[in-house]
Design a protein around this motif. Structure first.
Motif, PDB file in Angstrom:
ATOM      1  N   LEU A   1     -67.699   9.985  33.303  1.00 39.87           N
ATOM      2  CA  LEU A   1     -68.412   8.744  32.965  1.00 39.87           C
ATOM      3  C   LEU A   1     -68.288   7.719  34.094  1.00 39.87           C
ATOM      4  N   THR A   2     -67.051   7.520  34.563  1.00 44.87           N
ATOM      5  CA  THR A   2     -66.816   6.525  35.605  1.00 44.87           C
ATOM      6  C   THR A   2     -67.581   6.862  36.876  1.00 44.87           C
TER       7      THR A   2
ATOM      8  N   LEU B   1     -63.806  10.924  30.803  1.00 44.41           N
ATOM      9  CA  LEU B   1     -63.844   9.540  31.280  1.00 44.41           C
ATOM     10  C   LEU B   1     -64.054   9.475  32.788  1.00 44.41           C
ATOM     11  N   ILE B   2     -63.520  10.441  33.509  1.00 49.49           N
ATOM     12  CA  ILE B   2     -63.749  10.469  34.961  1.00 49.49           C
ATOM     13  C   ILE B   2     -65.227  10.730  35.250  1.00 49.49           C
TER      14      ILE B   2
ATOM     15  N   VAL C   1     -71.415   6.374  36.374  1.00 54.87           N
ATOM     16  CA  VAL C   1     -71.790   4.953  36.392  1.00 54.87           C
ATOM     17  C   VAL C   1     -71.696   4.423  37.816  1.00 54.87           C
ATOM     18  N   PHE C   2     -70.621   4.796  38.494  1.00 54.62           N
ATOM     19  CA  PHE C   2     -70.416   4.343  39.868  1.00 54.62           C
ATOM     20  C   PHE C   2     -71.594   4.765  40.754  1.00 54.62           C
TER      21      PHE C   2
ATOM     22  N   VAL D   1     -56.264  17.829  24.489  1.00 56.18           N
ATOM     23  CA  VAL D   1     -57.114  16.716  24.050  1.00 56.18           C
ATOM     24  C   VAL D   1     -57.085  15.602  25.088  1.00 56.18           C
ATOM     25  N   ALA D   2     -55.865  15.256  25.548  1.00 51.44           N
ATOM     26  CA  ALA D   2     -55.726  14.198  26.546  1.00 51.44           C
ATOM     27  C   ALA D   2     -56.358  14.627  27.859  1.00 51.44           C
TER      28      ALA D   2
ATOM     29  N   PRO E   1     -49.674  17.294  29.653  1.00 49.57           N
ATOM     30  CA  PRO E   1     -50.538  16.651  28.661  1.00 49.57           C
ATOM     31  C   PRO E   1     -51.226  17.669  27.756  1.00 49.57           C
ATOM     32  N   ASP E   2     -51.400  17.263  26.515  1.00 49.74           N
ATOM     33  CA  ASP E   2     -52.114  18.062  25.534  1.00 49.74           C
ATOM     34  C   ASP E   2     -53.567  18.235  26.000  1.00 49.74           C
TER      35      ASP E   2
ATOM     36  N   PHE F   1     -45.346   4.467  31.835  1.00 52.03           N
ATOM     37  CA  PHE F   1     -45.083   3.042  32.022  1.00 52.03           C
ATOM     38  C   PHE F   1     -43.657   2.809  32.495  1.00 52.03           C
TER      39      PHE F   1
ATOM     40  N   THR G   1     -60.119  14.422  27.528  1.00 48.76           N
ATOM     41  CA  THR G   1     -60.526  13.015  27.478  1.00 48.76           C
ATOM     42  C   THR G   1     -60.564  12.451  28.887  1.00 48.76           C
ATOM     43  N   GLU G   2     -59.551  12.769  29.658  1.00 46.63           N
ATOM     44  CA  GLU G   2     -59.486  12.244  31.013  1.00 46.63           C
ATOM     45  C   GLU G   2     -60.677  12.735  31.832  1.00 46.63           C
TER      46      GLU G   2
ATOM     47  N   ARG H   1     -44.347  13.509  34.929  1.00 44.90           N
ATOM     48  CA  ARG H   1     -44.744  12.799  33.720  1.00 44.90           C
ATOM     49  C   ARG H   1     -43.967  11.502  33.569  1.00 44.90           C
TER      50      ARG H   1
ATOM     51  N   GLU I   1     -45.458   8.894  36.105  1.00 42.56           N
ATOM     52  CA  GLU I   1     -46.752   8.296  35.780  1.00 42.56           C
ATOM     53  C   GLU I   1     -46.701   7.473  34.486  1.00 42.56           C
TER      54      GLU I   1
END
Lengths: 299, 235
Positions: A267-268, A264-265, A271-272, A256-257, A253-254, A190, A260-261, A185, A188
């Motif tokens: 979705l990505t 979004l993956i 679309v790809f 929820v996170a 990670p919780d 910042f 969400t990931e 953690r 990964e």
């Protein structure tokens, strides 16, 4: 041939390095044998001479030497602090616990801080074989480099890896109750990424947790315990609030996170796939039309 | 066909729109280049790549400045739209319509050879609308999360306590994953349509001229051609 070389080196060293009258044998004398021995008793002469302790005589730390081959070779009598530490680490340090404890002679402040730390307590009070001693983090005392050196194990850019030797271990996280994902953690985050990219301002583990005086986060005295984080995070993030400092936990990670990931993956990737398909079909139709319309007007 | 009344080319993008586009793609590239190094910090070329941008600190500053510039460009665009509407020039030709779904279906039929003709596209076809609205999605998801990440101390006070356990992870994922989506989208879809297609290669010069020949308009946007020049033709 090798012995002859060693003797020559020894003689040269004797001439260059040794100040007039010293009762103790100098490093060169020891390295005459230990420089070419195999295994744990080997000391690399070149690396030793370049280390911060390169000018020391071996007996400065190796005060009590065992075995007939070392007869007549010994240093000062170990003081109380060294004996205390040597006894505590005797189960960990098989070769020469006194030498491993000898750091305390010249670094008494660090030793006091260490003794009170969670690492020191684990070694000295709980007699655990896990807890780190000086060399666990700093590496072999024969080759210690200044902290600013890139080769130092506790250099700002290397220390995370050094902490990870133990803190990445699942067994350790279960035994001592820290997050099993603490390293992952951090890396990964910042902070971890910027450190990796060479930003000296990015915090490594000790910048928040402390080093020799490190405390368990459950200890109210820890800089990362409870609201102490406000001051700790505030070192860089001025105006840090309780809500802000809640951000970093190093925990998994919780959900929820996590979800969400995943969303979004998905979705990505969709679309790809869609745009790739679209582009490929477009190319196909373009080529087909051109072939079929051969001889006809070109667009 | 009264050729005299039909101009050789028409203006699709006025100067302001073209400048907005230049600012948008310049900042987009800067953001993508600097962000990429951070996203893939543990893949080997990243450190060298970030050094190219002057190190992590300097890359971070470039990223923030470019991000704010893009945000301002986006906000300016909203005023530009309002102004267009005020002048009465607003035709909602970029708003997604049910016809776009039909067009997309027809286009796929055409790809597979089940239809002889391309769909009866309007001023902007569904791909162009997709391109346009993708920016809104990007500004909403990436722009907002980027703003949060740039001012974490201030922004954290806006979040309710119950979200503190996951909000930063969510923001981080949103920013990073959707940025990848945006880059992939531009790199494949936009670059193919506006650069690599045999008709426009090496690029569609409209980004500089803003103009499209009437010929092209008739071929690619027949509905718009008919709207402008009043020729109702059979599909």
């Amino acid at each position: 041939m090798r012995n002859w070389l060693n003797t020559a080196a020894l003689l040269l060293f004797t001439l260059v390095l040794v100040p007039a009258a010293s009762a103790a044998p100098d490093a060169a004398a020891c390295l005459g044998c230990h420089g070419s021995m195999e295994g744990a008793v080997n000391v690399n002469q070149e690396k030793f001479s370049k280390s911060v302790h390169g000018s020391f005589d071996c007996v400065t730390c190796h005060m009590t030497l065992k075995g007939a081959q070392h007869q007549g070779l010994s240093g000062a009598k170990p003081d109380k602090a060294i004996q205390e530490l040597a006894t505590a680490i005797s189960s960990k340090s098989k070769i020469d616990p006194v030498a491993q404890a000898a750091c305390a002679t010249c670094h008494p402040d660090v030793y006091e801080a260490y003794k009170a730390s969670v690492h020191g307590q684990n070694v000295m009070v709980k007699k655990s074989s896990d807890g780190p001693v000086c060399t666990s983090c700093h590496g072999s005392p024969h080759y210690i480099q200044p902290k600013a050196s890139k080769e130092s194990a506790v250099n700002h850019f290397n220390v995370v890896q050094t902490c990870g030797v133990c803190h990445e271990e699942k067994i350790m996280s279960e035994k001592y109750g820290f997050s099993p994902q603490v390293m992952e953690r951090y890396k990964e985050s910042f902070h971890g990424r910027k450190l990796r990219l060479g930003q000296s301002g990015a915090p490594a583990c000790p910048d928040c947790h402390g080093a020799h005086d490190i405390k368990s986060p459950k200890d109210p005295a820890s800089p990362v315990a409870g609201l102490n984080k406000i001051a700790t995070c505030g070192k860089c993030h001025s105006g840090a609030t309780p809500k802000f400092v809640a951000a970093i936990t190093h925990q998994a990670p919780d959900p929820v996170a996590h979800f969400t990931e995943i969303a979004l993956i998905i979705l990505t990737v969709s679309v790809f796939l869609f745009i790739c398909l679209h582009v490929l079909l477009d190319i196909y139709a373009d080529i087909r039309d051109r072939l079929l319309r051969k001889g006809g007007k070109h667009e | 066909m009264s050729n005299n009344t039909i101009p050789a080319e028409i203006e699709r993008f006025d100067l302001s729109a073209r400048i907005q586009h230049v600012i948008m793609f310049t900042t987009f590239l800067l953001l993508a280049f600097t962000g990429w190094g951070l996203k893939y910090a543990y893949q080997d070329p990243a450190s060298a790549w970030i050094r190219f941008w002057g190190g992590a600190k300097s890359a971070g500053i470039i990223h923030r400045v470019a991000g704010i510039t893009m945000l301002l460009d986006f906000i300016y665009h909203q005023f530009y739209l309002i102004n267009q509407a005020r002048k009465g020039g607003m035709r909602l030709s970029l708003v997604p319509m049910p016809k776009d779904v039909v067009d997309a279906f027809h286009n796929f039929m055409y790809f597979f050879g089940f239809r002889k003709e391309k769909p009866y596209f309007g001023k902007f076809n569904y791909m162009q609308k997709f391109d346009y609205w993708a920016v809104y999605w990007g500004m909403f998801i990436i722009g907002a999360s980027g703003f949060f990440l740039a001012f974490p101390v201030t922004v954290s006070s806006l979040f309710p306590v119950s979200t503190l356990q996951w909000i930063w992870d969510v923001i981080f994922i949103m920013h990073s994953d959707e940025a990848l989506l945006a880059i992939v989208f531009i790199l494949i879809f936009h670059f193919y349509n506006e650069h690599l297609r045999s008709e426009v290669f090496p690029m569609n010069w409209m980004w500089l001229t803003g103009k499209m020949t009437t010929e092209e308009l008739k071929r690619h946007h027949p509905a718009e051609y008919d709207y402008l020049f009043g020729e109702k033709k059979n599909k």
